[in-house]
Design an enzyme around this catalytic site. Sequence first.
Site, PDB file in Angstrom:
ATOM      1  N   ARG A  83       0.848  -1.210  -0.096  1.00 59.61           N
ATOM      2  CA  ARG A  83      -0.077  -0.008  -0.042  1.00 59.61           C
ATOM      3  C   ARG A  83       0.831   1.229   0.023  1.00 59.61           C
ATOM      4  O   ARG A  83       1.682   1.383   1.022  1.00 59.61           O
ATOM      5  CB  ARG A  83      -0.842   0.090   1.257  1.00 59.61           C
ATOM      6  CG  ARG A  83      -1.865   1.337   1.470  1.00 59.61           C
ATOM      7  CD  ARG A  83      -2.713   1.147   2.868  1.00 59.61           C
ATOM      8  NE  ARG A  83      -3.406   2.251   2.754  1.00 59.61           N
ATOM      9  CZ  ARG A  83      -3.166   3.008   3.744  1.00 59.61           C
ATOM     10  NH1 ARG A  83      -2.030   3.240   4.605  1.00 59.61           N
ATOM     11  NH2 ARG A  83      -3.759   4.272   3.759  1.00 59.61           N
ATOM     12  N   HIS A 126      -2.501  11.009   0.766  1.00 60.21           N
ATOM     13  CA  HIS A 126      -1.813  10.668   2.087  1.00 60.21           C
ATOM     14  C   HIS A 126      -1.182  12.017   2.297  1.00 60.21           C
ATOM     15  O   HIS A 126      -0.001  12.064   2.565  1.00 60.21           O
ATOM     16  CB  HIS A 126      -0.919   9.565   2.015  1.00 60.21           C
ATOM     17  CG  HIS A 126      -0.544   9.111   3.579  1.00 60.21           C
ATOM     18  ND1 HIS A 126      -1.101   7.745   3.690  1.00 60.21           N
ATOM     19  CD2 HIS A 126      -0.132   9.561   4.758  1.00 60.21           C
ATOM     20  CE1 HIS A 126      -0.506   7.572   4.876  1.00 60.21           C
ATOM     21  NE2 HIS A 126      -0.127   8.610   5.606  1.00 60.21           N
ATOM     22  N   GLU A 171      -7.146   8.501   6.317  1.00 59.90           N
ATOM     23  CA  GLU A 171      -7.126   9.159   7.714  1.00 59.90           C
ATOM     24  C   GLU A 171      -7.593  10.752   7.357  1.00 59.90           C
ATOM     25  O   GLU A 171      -6.737  11.761   7.618  1.00 59.90           O
ATOM     26  CB  GLU A 171      -5.915   9.102   8.460  1.00 59.90           C
ATOM     27  CG  GLU A 171      -5.629   7.743   8.513  1.00 59.90           C
ATOM     28  CD  GLU A 171      -4.283   7.563   9.801  1.00 59.90           C
ATOM     29  OE1 GLU A 171      -3.999   8.946  10.063  1.00 59.90           O
ATOM     30  OE2 GLU A 171      -4.063   6.656  10.171  1.00 59.90           O
ATOM     31  N   ASN A 308      -7.290   2.115   9.920  1.00 64.52           N
ATOM     32  CA  ASN A 308      -5.913   2.072  10.855  1.00 64.52           C
ATOM     33  C   ASN A 308      -6.339   2.249  12.281  1.00 64.52           C
ATOM     34  O   ASN A 308      -7.003   3.172  12.651  1.00 64.52           O
ATOM     35  CB  ASN A 308      -5.248   3.619  10.190  1.00 64.52           C
ATOM     36  CG  ASN A 308      -4.885   3.530   8.817  1.00 64.52           C
ATOM     37  OD1 ASN A 308      -4.818   2.316   8.035  1.00 64.52           O
ATOM     38  ND2 ASN A 308      -4.358   4.504   8.361  1.00 64.52           N
ATOM     39  N   TYR A 310      -4.009   2.387  16.057  1.00 62.78           N
ATOM     40  CA  TYR A 310      -2.815   2.385  16.795  1.00 62.78           C
ATOM     41  C   TYR A 310      -2.965   2.382  18.311  1.00 62.78           C
ATOM     42  O   TYR A 310      -2.080   1.770  18.955  1.00 62.78           O
ATOM     43  CB  TYR A 310      -2.034   3.855  16.405  1.00 62.78           C
ATOM     44  CG  TYR A 310      -1.375   3.949  14.917  1.00 62.78           C
ATOM     45  CD1 TYR A 310       0.063   3.010  14.775  1.00 62.78           C
ATOM     46  CD2 TYR A 310      -2.144   4.106  13.960  1.00 62.78           C
ATOM     47  CE1 TYR A 310       0.339   3.091  13.525  1.00 62.78           C
ATOM     48  CE2 TYR A 310      -1.547   4.284  12.581  1.00 62.78           C
ATOM     49  CZ  TYR A 310      -0.547   3.654  12.466  1.00 62.78           C
ATOM     50  OH  TYR A 310       0.284   3.571  11.127  1.00 62.78           O
ATOM     51  N   GLU A 388      -3.290   0.130   8.214  1.00 62.41           N
ATOM     52  CA  GLU A 388      -2.141   0.597   9.121  1.00 62.41           C
ATOM     53  C   GLU A 388      -2.439  -0.032  10.767  1.00 62.41           C
ATOM     54  O   GLU A 388      -3.339  -0.054  11.177  1.00 62.41           O
ATOM     55  CB  GLU A 388      -2.101   2.071   8.932  1.00 62.41           C
ATOM     56  CG  GLU A 388      -1.417   2.561   7.925  1.00 62.41           C
ATOM     57  CD  GLU A 388      -1.358   4.161   8.046  1.00 62.41           C
ATOM     58  OE1 GLU A 388      -1.042   4.548   9.187  1.00 62.41           O
ATOM     59  OE2 GLU A 388      -1.556   4.724   6.907  1.00 62.41           O
TER      60      GLU A 388
END
Length: 497
Positions: A83, A126, A171, A308, A310, A388
């Site tokens: 990606r 991005h 995002e 994504n 985290y 991600e």
Amino acid sequence: TTEPATRGEVTFPADFLWGAATAAYQIEGAVAEDGRSPSIWDTFSRVPGAVLDGDTGDVACDHYHRMPEDVALMRSLNIGAYRFSTSWPRVRPDGGAPNQQGIDFYSRLTDELLQRGVTPWVTLYHWDLPQALEDAGGWTNRDTAYRFAEYALTLHDALGDRVPYWTTMNEPWCSAFLGYTGGQHAPGRQEGVAGVVAAHHLMLGHGLVVDEIRRRGAAGRGAQLGITLNLTVADPFDAGEPADVDAARRLDGFWNRMFLDPILRGRYADDLAGDTEGMLFEGRPWQDFVEDGDLALIGAPIDVLGVNYYHGDAPAGRTVPGADLLGSRIRHPERRTSIPWPGCEDIAFPRRGLPTTGMDWEVQPEGLTRLLVRLKEEYDVPPLYITENGAAYDDQVETAAGDGGVRIDDPARLAFIDAHLRATYDAIQQGVDVRGYFAWSLLDNYEWAYGYSQRFGIVHVDYETQARTPKASARYYARVAASGTLPPLSELPELAG
Ligand code: PNW
């Protein structure tokens, strides 16, 4: 609990996609080559104090010149899908006419990947908006969404025959709220509810692109279209404290539902209006920027949703001793910034005593399971991909005896990835349709406001020599990608050493 339920050996579905991710500005360098124009990150990284140590992406991992070598590295690590993001200011400098040299780079990258048996996955945005478009208002200007669609279609014309997966935006929360409300990210504006206006226009750009690629019908060649959101679990710091419960509702509103509701339901959640009441951008409430037909475009069906993940969050809606207002995850390393949601100045992020990464983000793998299950239960979601997941830690680089090569053991990163893969597996066991996982990141790279100080790579990059060295986490990941199987937890220490 912070531990995933699954501890023994587990095997993922045979067609599960094992990938790695990067982004153009974070790895490419070559910012003034082959016709590329400046982006908002070229500008922002030069604002004194905006980025730790004044680091810029001028050179980064020099991927622009080392692309074939990097693709060979992926192959050697059994990476099944890559990606990457395409740079708008390379493909349409200043947001204007197409630039063949820029298009050619991504065409060569695509061919190189296909030749090596790695599936290409394109992310169209991005965060590297052409500076010329920011000068015209950036994402607070509706016209930017239309310019984005032109750029996206230029690339789809060039690569649509070879690239099966297309993500419009990475995002949009970060672009909108870190960029236009909090000021932690480019363009560094701190304009309150402007972030909501920017979010709407980002999603409009997404909708325009999905609509146009679909309209091309057969020319779309069965591309899987979608968007990637950074989502979180927002648990009140103290579930018995009404202020904390309300803080969690607002955080969930601006972080998750702000994007999930328009994209998956074609509407904005009702509580957003109350939370932004009386706040104006250019003299108007944000709802004035939502035009007839926008939500139908934004809410049109997508084929895949990228997640994504985290960290989880536990906001408090009051002063809690020892807790930073702004919270660890959104503090800027050097600059005075604002909280990245309008009207949320009272929200604090007290620590819960969970382990933290180099970013100070709390490690909470079971939050990923809950998030995925929630998506399935509350929304009509298409197939999900973890686009991600990963962690920054300080790596100890040791010179190996004998050959003078280097060896990097990163047990914390290895354990982080393993725990989140188990958490993903737990969600699959609970019936969530998750079809792939992308490690963030293939390479150590330019970590935005943190410059080169935070290393997320499974492959180490020596920024002096540009040497790439797979870390222990890369060796672990290569084995998992090849076998589709996670080793039992008891074997991890051995793999890490
Ligand atoms: C994501 N936050 O960024 C991006 O997609 C990557 O480019 C980045 O390198 C990676 O995660 C690690 O940070 C984020 O403030 C940046 O919460 C900041 C936040 C979240 C995600």
